[in-house]
Design a protein around this motif. Structure first.
Motif, PDB file in Angstrom:
ATOM      1  N   GLU A  19       9.165 -54.191  77.649  1.00  0.00           N
ATOM      2  CA  GLU A  19      10.069 -53.453  76.756  1.00  0.00           C
ATOM      3  C   GLU A  19       9.289 -52.804  75.608  1.00  0.00           C
ATOM      4  OE1 GLU A  19      13.146 -52.274  76.715  1.00  0.00           O
ATOM      5  OE2 GLU A  19      12.862 -52.902  78.792  1.00  0.00           O
ATOM      6  N   GLN A  20       8.353 -53.570  75.065  1.00  0.00           N
ATOM      7  CA  GLN A  20       7.558 -53.052  73.954  1.00  0.00           C
ATOM      8  C   GLN A  20       6.668 -51.903  74.423  1.00  0.00           C
ATOM      9  OE1 GLN A  20       8.111 -56.233  74.456  1.00  0.00           O
ATOM     10  NE2 GLN A  20       8.846 -57.069  72.520  1.00  0.00           N
ATOM     11  N   PHE A  21       6.111 -52.051  75.614  1.00  0.00           N
ATOM     12  CA  PHE A  21       5.277 -50.971  76.144  1.00  0.00           C
ATOM     13  C   PHE A  21       6.105 -49.695  76.338  1.00  0.00           C
ATOM     14  CE2 PHE A  21       2.005 -54.052  78.122  1.00  0.00           C
ATOM     15  CZ  PHE A  21       1.104 -53.815  77.102  1.00  0.00           C
ATOM     16  N   ARG A  22       7.317 -49.858  76.812  1.00  0.00           N
ATOM     17  CA  ARG A  22       8.177 -48.692  77.027  1.00  0.00           C
ATOM     18  C   ARG A  22       8.408 -47.964  75.691  1.00  0.00           C
ATOM     19  NH1 ARG A  22      13.305 -47.876  80.471  1.00  0.00           N
ATOM     20  NH2 ARG A  22      13.317 -50.079  80.949  1.00  0.00           N
ATOM     21  N   TRP A  23       8.680 -48.777  74.661  1.00  0.00           N
ATOM     22  CA  TRP A  23       8.905 -48.201  73.338  1.00  0.00           C
ATOM     23  C   TRP A  23       7.654 -47.463  72.857  1.00  0.00           C
ATOM     24  CZ3 TRP A  23       7.043 -48.069  68.434  1.00  0.00           C
ATOM     25  CH2 TRP A  23       7.911 -47.601  67.438  1.00  0.00           C
ATOM     26  N   LEU A  24       6.504 -48.087  73.034  1.00  0.00           N
ATOM     27  CA  LEU A  24       5.257 -47.460  72.582  1.00  0.00           C
ATOM     28  C   LEU A  24       4.998 -46.151  73.321  1.00  0.00           C
ATOM     29  CD1 LEU A  24       2.820 -50.500  72.209  1.00  0.00           C
ATOM     30  CD2 LEU A  24       3.516 -48.925  70.402  1.00  0.00           C
ATOM     31  N   ARG A  25       5.186 -46.156  74.638  1.00  0.00           N
ATOM     32  CA  ARG A  25       4.931 -44.926  75.401  1.00  0.00           C
ATOM     33  C   ARG A  25       5.776 -43.777  74.856  1.00  0.00           C
ATOM     34  NH1 ARG A  25       5.176 -48.430  79.829  1.00  0.00           N
ATOM     35  NH2 ARG A  25       7.235 -47.661  80.447  1.00  0.00           N
ATOM     36  N   GLU A  26       6.997 -44.126  74.423  1.00  0.00           N
ATOM     37  CA  GLU A  26       7.880 -43.071  73.954  1.00  0.00           C
ATOM     38  C   GLU A  26       7.588 -42.665  72.509  1.00  0.00           C
ATOM     39  OE1 GLU A  26      11.919 -43.929  74.956  1.00  0.00           O
ATOM     40  OE2 GLU A  26      12.642 -42.261  73.707  1.00  0.00           O
ATOM     41  N   HIS A  27       7.315 -43.638  71.665  1.00  0.00           N
ATOM     42  CA  HIS A  27       7.244 -43.338  70.233  1.00  0.00           C
ATOM     43  C   HIS A  27       5.837 -43.331  69.649  1.00  0.00           C
ATOM     44  CE1 HIS A  27      11.579 -43.591  69.983  1.00  0.00           C
ATOM     45  NE2 HIS A  27      11.510 -44.700  70.707  1.00  0.00           N
ATOM     46  N   ALA A  28       4.919 -44.091  70.221  1.00  0.00           N
ATOM     47  CA  ALA A  28       3.565 -44.183  69.630  1.00  0.00           C
ATOM     48  C   ALA A  28       2.549 -44.470  70.734  1.00  0.00           C
ATOM     49  CB  ALA A  28       3.536 -45.297  68.583  1.00  0.00           C
ATOM     50  N   PRO A  29       2.364 -43.479  71.641  1.00  0.00           N
ATOM     51  CA  PRO A  29       1.559 -43.754  72.846  1.00  0.00           C
ATOM     52  C   PRO A  29       0.091 -44.089  72.560  1.00  0.00           C
ATOM     53  CG  PRO A  29       2.183 -41.436  72.738  1.00  0.00           C
ATOM     54  CD  PRO A  29       2.961 -42.126  71.669  1.00  0.00           C
ATOM     55  N   VAL A  30      -0.423 -43.581  71.442  1.00  0.00           N
ATOM     56  CA  VAL A  30      -1.766 -44.020  71.021  1.00  0.00           C
ATOM     57  C   VAL A  30      -1.547 -44.638  69.644  1.00  0.00           C
ATOM     58  CG1 VAL A  30      -4.132 -43.306  70.517  1.00  0.00           C
ATOM     59  CG2 VAL A  30      -2.874 -42.219  72.390  1.00  0.00           C
ATOM     60  N   HIS A  31      -1.515 -45.937  69.633  1.00  0.00           N
ATOM     61  CA  HIS A  31      -0.983 -46.658  68.479  1.00  0.00           C
ATOM     62  C   HIS A  31      -2.088 -47.464  67.803  1.00  0.00           C
ATOM     63  CE1 HIS A  31       1.497 -49.502  66.282  1.00  0.00           C
ATOM     64  NE2 HIS A  31       1.054 -50.508  67.015  1.00  0.00           N
ATOM     65  N   ARG A  32      -2.187 -47.272  66.491  1.00  0.00           N
ATOM     66  CA  ARG A  32      -3.194 -48.043  65.752  1.00  0.00           C
ATOM     67  C   ARG A  32      -2.658 -49.464  65.614  1.00  0.00           C
ATOM     68  NH1 ARG A  32      -8.453 -46.465  63.659  1.00  0.00           N
ATOM     69  NH2 ARG A  32      -9.144 -48.458  62.897  1.00  0.00           N
ATOM     70  N   HIS A  33      -3.273 -50.360  66.362  1.00  0.00           N
ATOM     71  CA  HIS A  33      -2.768 -51.730  66.396  1.00  0.00           C
ATOM     72  C   HIS A  33      -3.454 -52.532  65.307  1.00  0.00           C
ATOM     73  CE1 HIS A  33      -1.961 -55.768  67.928  1.00  0.00           C
ATOM     74  NE2 HIS A  33      -1.080 -55.241  68.755  1.00  0.00           N
ATOM     75  N   PRO A  34      -2.673 -53.077  64.399  1.00  0.00           N
ATOM     76  CA  PRO A  34      -3.311 -53.820  63.308  1.00  0.00           C
ATOM     77  C   PRO A  34      -3.877 -55.141  63.821  1.00  0.00           C
ATOM     78  CG  PRO A  34      -0.929 -54.050  63.190  1.00  0.00           C
ATOM     79  CD  PRO A  34      -1.207 -53.158  64.360  1.00  0.00           C
ATOM     80  N   GLY A  35      -4.710 -55.728  63.048  1.00  0.00           N
ATOM     81  CA  GLY A  35      -5.280 -57.017  63.448  1.00  0.00           C
ATOM     82  C   GLY A  35      -6.714 -57.075  62.994  1.00  0.00           C
ATOM     83  N   ASN A  36      -7.364 -58.097  63.340  1.00  0.00           N
ATOM     84  CA  ASN A  36      -8.767 -58.238  62.943  1.00  0.00           C
ATOM     85  C   ASN A  36      -9.611 -58.502  64.171  1.00  0.00           C
ATOM     86  OD1 ASN A  36     -11.095 -58.545  61.549  1.00  0.00           O
ATOM     87  ND2 ASN A  36     -10.717 -60.699  61.062  1.00  0.00           N
ATOM     88  N   PRO A  37     -10.321 -57.531  64.740  1.00  0.00           N
ATOM     89  CA  PRO A  37     -10.353 -56.150  64.254  1.00  0.00           C
ATOM     90  C   PRO A  37      -9.160 -55.371  64.788  1.00  0.00           C
ATOM     91  CG  PRO A  37     -11.729 -56.407  66.182  1.00  0.00           C
ATOM     92  CD  PRO A  37     -11.161 -57.749  65.907  1.00  0.00           C
ATOM     93  N   ASP A  38      -8.936 -54.184  64.204  1.00  0.00           N
ATOM     94  CA  ASP A  38      -7.850 -53.371  64.747  1.00  0.00           C
ATOM     95  C   ASP A  38      -8.379 -52.503  65.896  1.00  0.00           C
ATOM     96  OD1 ASP A  38      -9.215 -51.347  63.523  1.00  0.00           O
ATOM     97  OD2 ASP A  38      -7.809 -51.137  61.867  1.00  0.00           O
ATOM     98  N   PHE A  39      -7.473 -51.906  66.631  1.00  0.00           N
ATOM     99  CA  PHE A  39      -7.883 -51.079  67.774  1.00  0.00           C
ATOM    100  C   PHE A  39      -6.770 -50.094  68.097  1.00  0.00           C
ATOM    101  CE2 PHE A  39      -5.701 -54.796  69.438  1.00  0.00           C
ATOM    102  CZ  PHE A  39      -4.834 -54.271  70.375  1.00  0.00           C
ATOM    103  N   TRP A  40      -7.105 -49.099  68.897  1.00  0.00           N
ATOM    104  CA  TRP A  40      -6.097 -48.153  69.374  1.00  0.00           C
ATOM    105  C   TRP A  40      -5.520 -48.690  70.687  1.00  0.00           C
ATOM    106  CZ3 TRP A  40      -4.592 -44.371  66.235  1.00  0.00           C
ATOM    107  CH2 TRP A  40      -5.471 -43.926  65.244  1.00  0.00           C
ATOM    108  N   ALA A  41      -4.209 -48.829  70.731  1.00  0.00           N
ATOM    109  CA  ALA A  41      -3.557 -49.273  71.974  1.00  0.00           C
ATOM    110  C   ALA A  41      -3.090 -48.030  72.730  1.00  0.00           C
ATOM    111  CB  ALA A  41      -2.370 -50.174  71.644  1.00  0.00           C
ATOM    112  N   VAL A  42      -3.623 -47.834  73.938  1.00  0.00           N
ATOM    113  CA  VAL A  42      -3.309 -46.645  74.733  1.00  0.00           C
ATOM    114  C   VAL A  42      -2.375 -47.073  75.863  1.00  0.00           C
ATOM    115  CG1 VAL A  42      -4.303 -44.782  76.131  1.00  0.00           C
ATOM    116  CG2 VAL A  42      -5.591 -45.725  74.189  1.00  0.00           C
TER     117      VAL A  42
END
Ligand code: HEM
Length: 400
Positions: A19-42
């Motif tokens: 469900e979360q992936f579906r949301w990301l594909r629609e709204h933030a397909p290349v998403h700056r994922h916070p965390g340590n370290p952070d990364f781009w979620a594609v």
């Protein structure tokens, strides 16, 4: 989006967060994922393919520790493996090992694989309930790799044990073996070394010999061969095991697809045998993600990626992308075409073992359809605690 896409507990409890992936594909397909370290979620299909096919921008060289930097000791070992190399270093090695994994070479293993599946099921005779993972899906790929290496059957248990310790099954990142894992790696390395020396002295008509013999002036050195054996025992093992377990679970959840296969076989048809292995890989996506590192500034999905940024491609999301698949949330064993990217997005690192994995899945489920057509779930499947491998640790099944 406040979900932590790399929290292993998320996967242990709910599996892939579709469900979360579906949301990301629609709204933030290349998403700056916070965390340590952070990364781009594609998460979109086209973007995952783009990253996979541009190693000059998205390097594999620094990728193995998915989110944290590895220790020096791990780094040395990892960098020597093909999976973590970029062209042109990667190209030479890949050309050599490709020889052992062509459809023709792999096809010759079919009867051996059928024999292994039969032996595994023979060993369960008289039992009503077994653990699908321990008794079927875990030994199968490992025994196939032993076959591939020409290791004698009496060495199977030993190699099984080393590779299990090496993959450190409860490590959520899968790639940072502890002391015991490193010890197992050492033993496996020494075993491979012995195998290579023996085959050089007494060549046989097998894959090991082919890799060690010069062809167009190129061959693997003994050290390269040893590392390759280690890579195989990681890359070919857990992946296929979980494709098989996840496939079985998918059939339990979609019994009409199991019946469809049974009915087709009863009518003498075989068409679904050509399509179901890929649908299992798409549906399960045994490898959830891989990391790359940007080695130049670039743009992806309208976002600016800076040199040095970590970029994580999520195959499990791309394989449900509505823009690439009709009815992506339907498990359809006859899906054709099926351009899934469960084996990678088509770049230089595209899974070396794809033909082999498909063959193993085809033969395993054909054997089960034939010999245990009424196999059924006997309890809850327990999931693996990992963000990397979409896995099942235990799955009780009724076979009696
Ligand atoms: C690479 C998936 C089975 C050997 C990969 C990659 C994926 C993958 C996603 C990385 C692709 C990329 O970075 O672009 C799978 C799945 C399998 C499977 C889902 C089972 C269903 C196997 C088997 C073997 C194998 C059976 C060998 C016995 C490898 C190797 C690589 C690789 C050696 C690295 C290739 C390179 O760096 O050039 N696999 N794999 N895999 N796989 Fe598989």
């Amino acid at each position: 989006m406040d979900i932590d896409l790399v929290d292993p507990d998320l996967y242990a409890t709910g599996g892939i967060p579709h469900e979360q992936f579906r949301w990301l594909r629609e709204h933030a397909p290349v998403h700056r994922h916070p965390g340590n370290p952070d990364f781009w979620a594609v998460t979109r299909y086209d973007d995952v393919v783009h990253v996979s096919r541009h190693p000059e921008i998205f390097s594999s060289h620094r990728r193995l520790a998915l989110f944290h930097e590895p220790t020096e000791e791990h780094l040395v070992l990892q960098r020597m493996m093909m999976l973590n190399q970029d062209p042109p270093e990667h190209t030479r090695k890949r050309a050599i090992v490709n020889r052992g994994f062509t459809p023709r070479t792999v096809g010759r293993l079919e009867e051996h694989i059928r024999g292994i599946c039969d032996d595994l099921l023979d060993g369960l005779a008289g039992r009503d309930e077994v653990d699908f993972v321990r008794d079927i899906s875990a030994p199968l790929p490992l025994y196939v790799i032993c076959e591939l290496l020409g290791a004698p059957p009496e060495d199977r248990e030993k190699i099984f044990d080393w590779s299990n310790r090496l993959i450190a099954q409860d490590d959520p990142e899968f790639r940072t073996p502890g002391d015991d894992g490193m010890a197992a790696a050492g033993e496996l390395y020494a075993y491979a070394n012995e195998l290579a020396v023996r085959r050089r002295e007494e060549p046989r008509d097998d894959i090991v010999t082919r890799l060690l013999q010069p062809h167009d002036g190129e061959e693997l050195s003994v050290e390269e061969f040893d590392l390759f054996v280690m890579l195989l025992s990681v890359a070919g093992n857990e992946t296929t095991r979980n494709a098989a377990s996840g496939g079985m679970l998918a059939f339990f959840q979609h019994p009409e697809q199991w019946r469809r296969m049974r009915d087709e076989r009863a009518a003498g048809g075989e068409r679904l045998s050509e399509t179901f292995p890929d649908e299992i890989v798409r549906w399960v996506s045994p490898v959830n993600l891989f990391r790359r590192t940007a080695v130049q500034d670039t743009e992806l999905g309208g976002r600016r990626i800076a040199e040095g940024d970590k970029v994580v491609v999520f195959y499990a999301s791309a394989n449900r992308d509505e823009s690439a698949f009709a009815d992506p949330y339907t498990f359809d064993v006859g899906r054709d075409p099926n351009p899934h990217i469960g084996f990678g997005g088509g770049g230089p690192h595209f899974c070396l073992g794809a033909h082999l994995a498909r063959l193993e899945l085809r033969v395993l489920f054909e054997t089960l359809l034939e010999r245990m057509p009424d196999i059924s779930a006997a309890g809850e499947a327990r999931r693996l605690r990992s963000n990397f491998i979409n896995g099942i640790k235990e799955m009780p099944v009724r076979i009696g």
